[in-house]
Write an enzyme that holds these catalytic residues in place. Structure first.
Site, PDB file in Angstrom:
ATOM      1  N   ASP A   5     -46.938  -3.304 -16.703  1.00 16.21           N
ATOM      2  CA  ASP A   5     -45.604  -3.116 -16.123  1.00 16.21           C
ATOM      3  C   ASP A   5     -45.004  -1.752 -16.446  1.00 16.21           C
ATOM      4  OD1 ASP A   5     -44.407  -4.793 -14.334  1.00 16.21           O
ATOM      5  OD2 ASP A   5     -43.469  -6.106 -15.805  1.00 16.21           O
TER       6      ASP A   5
ATOM      7  N   LYS B 118     -48.783 -13.515  -7.727  1.00 16.56           N
ATOM      8  CA  LYS B 118     -49.568 -12.494  -8.435  1.00 16.56           C
ATOM      9  C   LYS B 118     -50.943 -13.050  -8.808  1.00 16.56           C
ATOM     10  CE  LYS B 118     -45.412 -10.321 -10.336  1.00 16.56           C
ATOM     11  NZ  LYS B 118     -44.468 -10.314 -11.475  1.00 16.56           N
TER      12      LYS B 118
ATOM     13  N   GLN C 171     -43.394 -12.207 -17.543  1.00 13.79           N
ATOM     14  CA  GLN C 171     -42.460 -12.380 -16.429  1.00 13.79           C
ATOM     15  C   GLN C 171     -41.029 -12.540 -16.928  1.00 13.79           C
ATOM     16  OE1 GLN C 171     -43.275 -12.334 -13.026  1.00 13.79           O
ATOM     17  NE2 GLN C 171     -41.066 -12.313 -12.749  1.00 13.79           N
TER      18      GLN C 171
END
Length: 285
Positions: free
Chosen positions: A119, A52, A96
């Site tokens: 997210d 990412k 994460q």
């Protein structure tokens, strides 16, 4: 034989479009910014976050990979979230998963400002999605990537029977909302569903995100179905495989995603795409 959805190529196309949007923003003096918070040294998480970070940097973002040791305390992570909430150069914050047991992941997610929740997991954003509210708000990146696949491969969703196997907040639940909002008739199931194959065989569109290798067999799939495999499982041999028996299911499906090279690349591409969205929303309305 099914047509294979090429997630890698589609992700390249989406990233190229994203890069053009980043370049336009930077001409206005705006650089999209993203921070990924990583706790511990889980090998898969290390790979995901590094990928990412590299992709964001390549596309011209301000990208920060903030690492903490596995024994970090709740207050330290919460303080980092608050720091980036207040940082005007950051448009998107991602924590994460998985997190170590001593951390309250829900509290950390809920502490992220909704307009920086790249997210799409904050309760406010989830609520807007479920209510199908108009306006700008982020949605979970994997379901967003799947919806892009449907769009680019001209999959008509209206009135279709869509079955999702797996009810996680990352994939299954937001996926069901997006499909409902697109006028599909949606059924959300799990590995606990009684006689699951009887339900999957009714699906025009089957999305599998259960984390169970080769859960879905050829006989579980309707002829001509669109099959999206979100599962990533590592076998004892070291080989990666999905939740769908790709070799045999591809004999009956109309469209199918491979593992790897299907949904995974589109998740990262959607994360980048959504970060740029959030920069545009924040600066340009």
């Amino acid at each position: 034989m099914a047509e294979i959805i090429d997630g890698r190529q589609l992700a390249k196309d989406v990233n190229q479009e994203t890069k053009q949007r980043v370049d336009k923003l930077r001409e206005q003096g705006i650089q999209p910014g993203i921070v990924v918070i990583l706790v511990g040294d889980d090998p898969a998480s290390e790979i995901y976050t590094r990928n990412k970070h590299r992709k964001a940097t390549k596309l011209g973002f301000k990208s920060i990979l903030k690492k903490f040791p596995a024994d970090v305390d709740q207050a330290t992570v919460m303080a980092a979230v608050e720091q980036y909430n207040a940082d005007d150069s950051i448009d998107g914050i991602l924590v994460q998963e998985p997190l170590p047991d001593q951390l309250d992941g829900l509290a950390i997610t809920n502490a992220i400002r909704p307009d920086k929740d790249v997210d799409g997991l904050h309760p406010l954003n989830l609520g807007k999605l479920y209510a199908n509210q108009p306006g700008h708000y982020p949605v979970a990146c994997t379901p967003r990537g799947i919806m892009t696949m449907f769009d680019r491969y001209n999959v008509d969703l209206e009135g279709k029977n869509a079955v999702i196997v797996g009810r996680s907040i990352l994939v299954g639940k937001p996926m069901a909302a997006l499909l409902n909002n697109a006028n599909a008739t949606t059924c959300l199931t799990s590995i606990h569903t009684v006689d699951l194959p009887a339900i999957t065989r009714q699906a025009d569109i089957l999305i599998v995100a259960a984390g169970s290798p080769h859960l879905i067999k050829e006989e579980d799939v309707k002829e001509g179905a669109v099959v999206i495999d979100v599962g990533i499982n590592r076998l004892a041999s070291g080989k990666l495989t999905g939740d769908v028996d790709f070799e045999n299911v591809s004999k009956v499906a109309k469209l199918i995603t491979p593992v790897p090279g299907g949904v995974g690349p589109m998740t990262i591409a959607s994360l980048m795409q959504q970060t740029v969205d959030m920069a545009e929303w924040r600066h340009n309305g």
